[in-house]
Design a protein around this motif. Structure first.
Motif, PDB file in Angstrom:
ATOM      1  N   THR A  53       0.737  -1.603  -0.321  1.00 27.44           N
ATOM      2  CA  THR A  53       0.343  -0.004  -0.124  1.00 27.44           C
ATOM      3  C   THR A  53       0.559   1.369  -0.367  1.00 27.44           C
ATOM      4  OG1 THR A  53       0.203   0.334   2.183  1.00 27.44           O
ATOM      5  CG2 THR A  53      -1.746  -1.393   1.544  1.00 27.44           C
ATOM      6  N   THR A  54       0.466   2.462  -0.443  1.00 32.44           N
ATOM      7  CA  THR A  54       0.889   3.808   0.110  1.00 32.44           C
ATOM      8  C   THR A  54       0.071   5.173   0.881  1.00 32.44           C
ATOM      9  OG1 THR A  54      -0.381   4.994  -1.699  1.00 32.44           O
ATOM     10  CG2 THR A  54       1.815   3.532  -2.668  1.00 32.44           C
ATOM     11  N   GLY A  55       0.293   5.714   0.656  1.00 29.75           N
ATOM     12  CA  GLY A  55      -0.200   6.929   1.945  1.00 29.75           C
ATOM     13  C   GLY A  55      -1.857   6.975   1.762  1.00 29.75           C
ATOM     14  N   SER A  56      -2.054   6.523   0.129  1.00 30.11           N
ATOM     15  CA  SER A  56      -3.481   7.196  -0.548  1.00 30.11           C
ATOM     16  C   SER A  56      -4.081   6.359   0.610  1.00 30.11           C
ATOM     17  CB  SER A  56      -3.439   6.789  -1.675  1.00 30.11           C
ATOM     18  OG  SER A  56      -2.126   7.543  -2.606  1.00 30.11           O
ATOM     19  N   ASN A  75       3.368  -1.549   3.847  1.00 35.60           N
ATOM     20  CA  ASN A  75       2.994   0.542   3.434  1.00 35.60           C
ATOM     21  C   ASN A  75       4.504   0.988   2.962  1.00 35.60           C
ATOM     22  OD1 ASN A  75       1.393   2.081   3.589  1.00 35.60           O
ATOM     23  ND2 ASN A  75       2.422   3.491   4.736  1.00 35.60           N
ATOM     24  N   ILE A  76       4.834   0.658   1.575  1.00 38.36           N
ATOM     25  CA  ILE A  76       5.434   1.969   0.876  1.00 38.36           C
ATOM     26  C   ILE A  76       6.287   3.247   1.378  1.00 38.36           C
ATOM     27  CG2 ILE A  76       6.497   1.815  -1.461  1.00 38.36           C
ATOM     28  CD1 ILE A  76       4.508  -0.202  -2.541  1.00 38.36           C
ATOM     29  N   ALA A  77       6.540   2.912   2.530  1.00 42.78           N
ATOM     30  CA  ALA A  77       6.502   4.553   3.222  1.00 42.78           C
ATOM     31  C   ALA A  77       7.109   4.433   4.297  1.00 42.78           C
ATOM     32  CB  ALA A  77       4.831   5.205   3.864  1.00 42.78           C
ATOM     33  N   VAL A  78       7.829   4.985   5.384  1.00 43.40           N
ATOM     34  CA  VAL A  78       8.300   4.647   6.353  1.00 43.40           C
ATOM     35  C   VAL A  78       7.602   5.759   7.805  1.00 43.40           C
ATOM     36  CG1 VAL A  78       9.442   7.581   6.555  1.00 43.40           C
ATOM     37  CG2 VAL A  78      10.979   5.024   7.550  1.00 43.40           C
ATOM     38  N   GLY A  79       6.545   6.641   7.384  1.00 49.96           N
ATOM     39  CA  GLY A  79       5.381   6.687   7.255  1.00 49.96           C
ATOM     40  C   GLY A  79       3.794   5.756   7.501  1.00 49.96           C
ATOM     41  N   VAL A 101      15.721   3.599   3.963  1.00 50.01           N
ATOM     42  CA  VAL A 101      16.572   3.178   2.314  1.00 50.01           C
ATOM     43  C   VAL A 101      15.874   4.824   1.457  1.00 50.01           C
ATOM     44  CG1 VAL A 101      16.031   0.649   1.882  1.00 50.01           C
ATOM     45  CG2 VAL A 101      13.706   2.004   2.096  1.00 50.01           C
ATOM     46  N   LEU A 102      15.376   4.997   2.774  1.00 49.21           N
ATOM     47  CA  LEU A 102      15.160   6.491   2.293  1.00 49.21           C
ATOM     48  C   LEU A 102      15.368   7.826   3.218  1.00 49.21           C
ATOM     49  CD1 LEU A 102      12.855   6.712   4.483  1.00 49.21           C
ATOM     50  CD2 LEU A 102      11.300   7.057   2.826  1.00 49.21           C
ATOM     51  N   THR A 103      16.178   7.422   4.045  1.00 47.87           N
ATOM     52  CA  THR A 103      16.624   8.444   5.288  1.00 47.87           C
ATOM     53  C   THR A 103      17.255   9.592   4.209  1.00 47.87           C
ATOM     54  OG1 THR A 103      16.869   6.650   7.012  1.00 47.87           O
ATOM     55  CG2 THR A 103      18.030   8.952   7.111  1.00 47.87           C
ATOM     56  N   PRO A 287       5.194  18.749  -4.681  1.00 49.90           N
ATOM     57  CA  PRO A 287       4.178  18.040  -4.088  1.00 49.90           C
ATOM     58  C   PRO A 287       4.512  16.269  -3.645  1.00 49.90           C
ATOM     59  CG  PRO A 287       5.159  17.549  -6.484  1.00 49.90           C
ATOM     60  CD  PRO A 287       5.560  19.017  -5.776  1.00 49.90           C
ATOM     61  N   HIS A 288       5.002  16.898  -2.539  1.00 49.29           N
ATOM     62  CA  HIS A 288       5.721  15.277  -1.351  1.00 49.29           C
ATOM     63  C   HIS A 288       6.418  14.172  -1.844  1.00 49.29           C
ATOM     64  CE1 HIS A 288       3.886  12.282   1.763  1.00 49.29           C
ATOM     65  NE2 HIS A 288       5.218  12.329   1.836  1.00 49.29           N
ATOM     66  N   ILE A 289       7.176  15.209  -2.634  1.00 49.50           N
ATOM     67  CA  ILE A 289       8.698  14.191  -3.235  1.00 49.50           C
ATOM     68  C   ILE A 289      10.008  14.185  -2.998  1.00 49.50           C
ATOM     69  CG2 ILE A 289       7.206  15.037  -5.826  1.00 49.50           C
ATOM     70  CD1 ILE A 289       9.623  17.438  -5.626  1.00 49.50           C
TER      71      ILE A 289
HETATM   72  C1  8YV Z   1       6.360   8.373   0.746  1.00 54.67           C
HETATM   73  C2  8YV Z   1       7.007   8.924   3.000  1.00 54.67           C
HETATM   74  O1  8YV Z   1       6.993   8.073  -1.051  1.00 54.67           O
HETATM   75  O2  8YV Z   1       8.063   7.423   2.946  1.00 54.67           O
HETATM   76  C3  8YV Z   1       6.980   8.516   3.742  1.00 54.67           C
HETATM   77  O3  8YV Z   1       6.530   8.105   4.643  1.00 54.67           O
HETATM   78  O4  8YV Z   1       6.257  10.220   3.013  1.00 54.67           O
HETATM   79  C4  8YV Z   1       6.904   9.416   1.480  1.00 54.67           C
HETATM   80  O5  8YV Z   1       8.015   8.869   1.700  1.00 54.67           O
HETATM   81  C5  8YV Z   1       4.650   8.404   0.376  1.00 54.67           C
HETATM   82  O6  8YV Z   1       4.115   8.605   1.598  1.00 54.67           O
HETATM   83  C6  8YV Z   1       3.468   7.768  -0.469  1.00 54.67           C
HETATM   84  O7  8YV Z   1       3.858   6.261   0.000  1.00 54.67           O
END
Ligand code: 8YV
Length: 331
Positions: A53-56, A75-79, A101-103, A287-289
């Motif tokens: 899933t994503t934040g959506s 979730n494909i997100a850290v949040g 991986v995104l830090t 835009p949330h990038i």
């Molecule tokens: C995500 C983000 O790309 O990882 C997070 O928490 O905010 C972004 O890196 C975004 O939430 C899509 O799921």
């Protein structure tokens, strides 16, 4: 041959990651990339044991109850404020996120937004594109110093620490931070960061960046009263989550020059943006990038996929949010 278990990929991701998942699962991938409504999501999750899933997408008790075969969500997100983790734990659904991986990529972007905000990058570009640049002037788009200034960080997790290192070691900034828990002395020394209370952070920072996770307790943790405590020359950057800042109050404060400028990558109710933010000149909007490099987005999708494979085939997820349910889950 036994039928493979089914999973959902809720948004379009990388084909090689989907192929990797297909080695283990029957994959329903939402390649049209439309955001699924809650009802569509529940319909699409029927018979699925897992989902990327994503934040959506909001995943809560209602989703868990309506999808009795669902065993995990990655979730494909850290949040993970789109997950109700206690409800998922109660339902026996494992949840994972994509830390680490995104830090560094996200910290790079945080710094880019600090720089763009302090040095009025987009405001001056709009001026140039609009054909308004007829002559040079000594004070034209004069902004705030970044090097040697005081960087304030609210939320000192991995990304906050990576921003602190950039500020302290790269830009000679004095770094102060506030967090629920204070870092240990060795980490503070390595980040060259000093712990202060929230009021001192607001009053002292030349550039304040927000990197804390969203929860209902920190909804509007930066509102009119907090902005009023900041220096009139200060900048505010939010790369954390919409809702942490009261966007309407911020737009008003920017218009009244209560602070000098802001940089925002996340918004309350995004992808909608508060209309007042679109008309104030002294705000940089993206835009949330913050995590958006192809390499990092791929690593995030791959980690989510590896979590699904590791839990559903071996019972051992890589980065669980509710590890306490492993082995006890009724699903
Ligand atoms: C995500 C983000 O790309 O990882 C997070 O928490 O905010 C972004 O890196 C975004 O939430 C899509 O799921």
């Amino acid at each position: 041959m036994a039928q493979k278990p089914s999973i959902l990929v809720s948004r379009k991701i990388f084909p090689d990651v989907v192929d990797h998942l297909r080695e283990h699962f029957d994959v329903d991938s939402n390649d049209s990339d439309g955001v699924l409504t809650p009802a569509e999501l529940i319909a699409r999750l029927q018979g699925k044991v897992g989902a990327l899933t994503t934040g959506s997408e909001r995943i809560d008790a209602a989703v868990a109850a309506a999808c009795p075969q669902l065993r995990m969500v990655a979730n494909i997100a850290v949040g993970f404020n789109n997950f109700d983790v206690p409800a998922l734990s109660a339902a026996g659904v494992l949840a994972t996120n994509t830390p680490d991986v995104l830090t560094e990529t996200t910290a790079d972007f945080g710094f880019a937004l600090i720089m763009a905000t302090a040095r009025r990058l987009t405001e001056s570009e709009h001026f140039l594109r609009a054909g308004q640049w007829n002559r040079w002037a000594l004070d034209m788009f004069a902004g705030a110093e970044v090097h040697g200034s005081t960087l304030g960080i609210l939320g000192m997790g991995r990304i906050g620490q990576a921003i602190a290192r950039r500020g302290a070691h790269g830009f000679g900034m004095k770094v102060i931070y506030h967090n629920r828990t204070r870092l240990d002395a060795a980490l503070e020394a390595e980040c060259k960061a000093s712990y202060v209370d929230k009021t001192t952070l607001l009053k002292t920072a030349d550039h304040l960046i927000l990197v804390l996770p969203y929860s209902s307790e920190n909804h509007h943790t930066i509102g009119a009263a907090e902005i009023a405590q900041m220096k009139p020359t200060a900048t505010l950057v939010n790369i954390a989550r919409g809702g942490i800042v009261d966007d309407a109050a911020l737009a008003l404060a920017l218009r009244n020059r209560v602070i000098a400028a802001a940089g925002l990558d996340v918004f309350e109710g995004e992808p909608k943006v508060h209309p007042d933010l679109l008309t104030v000149p002294n705000v940089v909007l993206t835009p949330h990038i913050a995590s958006a490099t192809l390499k990092t987005r791929h690593a995030m999708a791959k980690l989510a996929a590896d979590n699904v494979i590791a839990y559903l085939t071996q019972g051992q997820p890589l980065t669980p949010l509710n590890a306490e349910i492993i082995g006890k889950a009724a699903r």
